[in-house]
Design a protein around this motif. Structure first.
Motif, short mmCIF file in Angstrom:
data_model
loop_
_atom_site.label_atom_id
_atom_site.label_comp_id
_atom_site.label_asym_id
_atom_site.label_seq_id
_atom_site.Cartn_x
_atom_site.Cartn_y
_atom_site.Cartn_z
N ASN A 73 0.89 -1.48 -0.05
CA ASN A 73 -0.27 -0.06 -0.34
C ASN A 73 0.65 1.37 -0.17
O ASN A 73 0.62 2.79 -0.62
N ALA A 74 2.37 1.14 0.74
CA ALA A 74 2.48 2.47 0.84
C ALA A 74 3.03 3.32 -0.65
O ALA A 74 3.45 3.29 -1.04
N GLU A 75 3.57 1.61 -2.21
CA GLU A 75 3.99 1.69 -2.64
C GLU A 75 3.29 1.75 -3.75
O GLU A 75 2.86 1.90 -5.41
N ASN A 76 1.36 1.69 -3.52
CA ASN A 76 0.08 1.67 -4.50
C ASN A 76 0.41 1.03 -5.82
O ASN A 76 0.23 0.74 -6.32
N THR A 77 0.50 -0.63 -5.31
CA THR A 77 1.13 -1.89 -5.76
C THR A 77 0.90 -3.24 -5.40
O THR A 77 0.82 -3.23 -4.30
N LEU A 78 0.35 -3.64 -6.48
CA LEU A 78 0.00 -5.05 -6.09
C LEU A 78 0.74 -6.37 -7.41
O LEU A 78 0.67 -5.91 -8.02
N TYR A 79 1.25 -7.61 -6.60
CA TYR A 79 1.49 -8.08 -7.10
C TYR A 79 1.10 -10.03 -7.41
O TYR A 79 -0.16 -9.88 -6.39
N LEU A 80 1.57 -10.38 -8.27
CA LEU A 80 1.31 -11.27 -8.09
C LEU A 80 2.59 -12.61 -8.86
O LEU A 80 2.61 -12.24 -10.04
N GLN A 81 2.60 -13.13 -7.75
CA GLN A 81 3.78 -14.55 -8.19
C GLN A 81 3.07 -15.58 -8.00
O GLN A 81 2.31 -16.62 -7.88
N LEU A 82 3.63 -16.11 -10.46
CA LEU A 82 3.09 -16.75 -10.00
C LEU A 82 4.59 -17.73 -10.57
O LEU A 82 5.64 -18.15 -10.61
N ASN A 83 4.07 -18.73 -9.99
CA ASN A 83 5.15 -19.98 -10.05
C ASN A 83 4.82 -21.41 -10.87
O ASN A 83 3.72 -21.85 -10.61
N SER A 84 5.59 -22.32 -10.68
CA SER A 84 5.25 -23.68 -11.57
C SER A 84 4.08 -24.04 -12.25
O SER A 84 3.19 -24.27 -11.95
N LEU A 85 4.10 -22.90 -13.52
CA LEU A 85 3.24 -21.94 -14.40
C LEU A 85 3.46 -23.71 -15.70
O LEU A 85 4.46 -24.30 -15.37
N LYS A 86 1.72 -23.49 -16.00
CA LYS A 86 1.82 -24.55 -16.89
C LYS A 86 1.38 -24.14 -18.02
O LYS A 86 0.97 -22.54 -18.39
N PRO A 87 1.34 -24.55 -19.40
CA PRO A 87 0.40 -24.10 -20.47
C PRO A 87 -0.72 -23.91 -20.42
O PRO A 87 -1.40 -22.42 -20.81
N ASP A 88 -1.48 -24.23 -18.75
CA ASP A 88 -2.70 -24.19 -19.17
C ASP A 88 -3.52 -22.33 -18.52
O ASP A 88 -4.07 -21.85 -18.51
N ASP A 89 -1.85 -21.73 -17.87
CA ASP A 89 -2.27 -20.54 -17.14
C ASP A 89 -1.51 -19.34 -18.72
O ASP A 89 -1.92 -18.40 -18.27
N THR A 90 -1.40 -19.68 -19.75
CA THR A 90 -1.76 -18.58 -20.48
C THR A 90 -2.85 -18.26 -21.09
O THR A 90 -3.48 -18.62 -21.30
N ALA A 91 -2.20 -16.67 -20.80
CA ALA A 91 -3.67 -15.77 -21.24
C ALA A 91 -3.26 -14.34 -20.90
O ALA A 91 -1.58 -13.96 -20.23
N MET A 92 -3.91 -13.34 -20.79
CA MET A 92 -3.70 -11.77 -20.79
C MET A 92 -4.47 -11.70 -19.54
O MET A 92 -5.48 -12.35 -19.29
N TYR A 93 -2.96 -11.37 -18.31
CA TYR A 93 -3.22 -11.15 -17.04
C TYR A 93 -3.96 -9.42 -16.35
O TYR A 93 -3.53 -8.89 -16.97
N TYR A 94 -4.81 -9.80 -16.07
CA TYR A 94 -5.54 -8.02 -15.38
C TYR A 94 -5.82 -8.36 -14.27
O TYR A 94 -5.85 -8.91 -12.91
N CYS A 95 -5.34 -6.98 -13.35
CA CYS A 95 -5.78 -6.52 -12.01
C CYS A 95 -6.89 -5.69 -11.96
O CYS A 95 -7.45 -4.64 -13.52
N ALA A 96 -7.52 -5.77 -11.06
CA ALA A 96 -9.10 -4.81 -11.06
C ALA A 96 -9.30 -4.62 -9.81
O ALA A 96 -8.69 -5.83 -9.06
N GLY A 97 -10.47 -3.63 -8.95
CA GLY A 97 -10.49 -2.69 -7.86
C GLY A 97 -12.10 -2.87 -7.74
O GLY A 97 -12.54 -2.75 -8.54
N ARG A 98 -12.30 -3.99 -6.86
CA ARG A 98 -13.97 -2.84 -6.29
C ARG A 98 -14.02 -2.16 -6.24
O ARG A 98 -13.40 -1.70 -5.56
#
Length: 125
Positions: A73-98
């Motif tokens: 929150n100090a940096e106003n940044t959201l993260y997503l760490q992706l490990n053990s990636l699989k071909p099925d994880d292939t996609a466009m990734y979006y961040c979103a806020g409610r």
């Protein structure tokens, strides 16, 4: 108003890792439930993970144990760490806020007010 911009996507081999970032502008970011979604070609957009304003996290079953959502929150940044990636994880990734600090069971796209343009993740076998 909150503006979002993702970065960190790329091409990796199966089993590899990536770290996605989402830079947020706007003073209300820290009060928002934030989420990551993804959309593969020909498929509907799906919720991947969410984090409440108090730091409570939740994950889709398909990524649980492999992906980690976090926020600075100090940096106003959201993260997503992706490990053990699989071909099925292939996609466009979006961040979103409610428009609320509580994520709960609100995991459909319609419940999220703010969206970034997306970052592409491609996983090869």
């Amino acid at each position: 108003q909150v503006q979002l911009a993702e970065s960190g996507g790329g091409s990796v081999q199966a089993g590899g890792s990536l770290r996605l970032s989402c830079a947020a502008s706007g003073s209300t970011y820290t009060n928002l439930c934030m989420g990551w979604f993804r959309q593969a070609p020909g498929k509907e957009r799906e919720w991947v993970a969410g984090i409440d304003s108090d730091g409570t996290t939740s994950y889709a079953e398909s990524v649980k144990g492999r992906f980690t959502i976090s926020r600075d929150n100090a940096e106003n940044t959201l993260y997503l760490q992706l490990n053990s990636l699989k071909p099925d994880d292939t996609a466009m990734y979006y961040c979103a806020g409610r428009g609320s600090g509580y994520c709960g069971a609100f995991r459909a796209s319609q419940f999220f007010k703010y969206w970034g343009p997306g970052t592409q993740v491609t996983v090869s076998s």
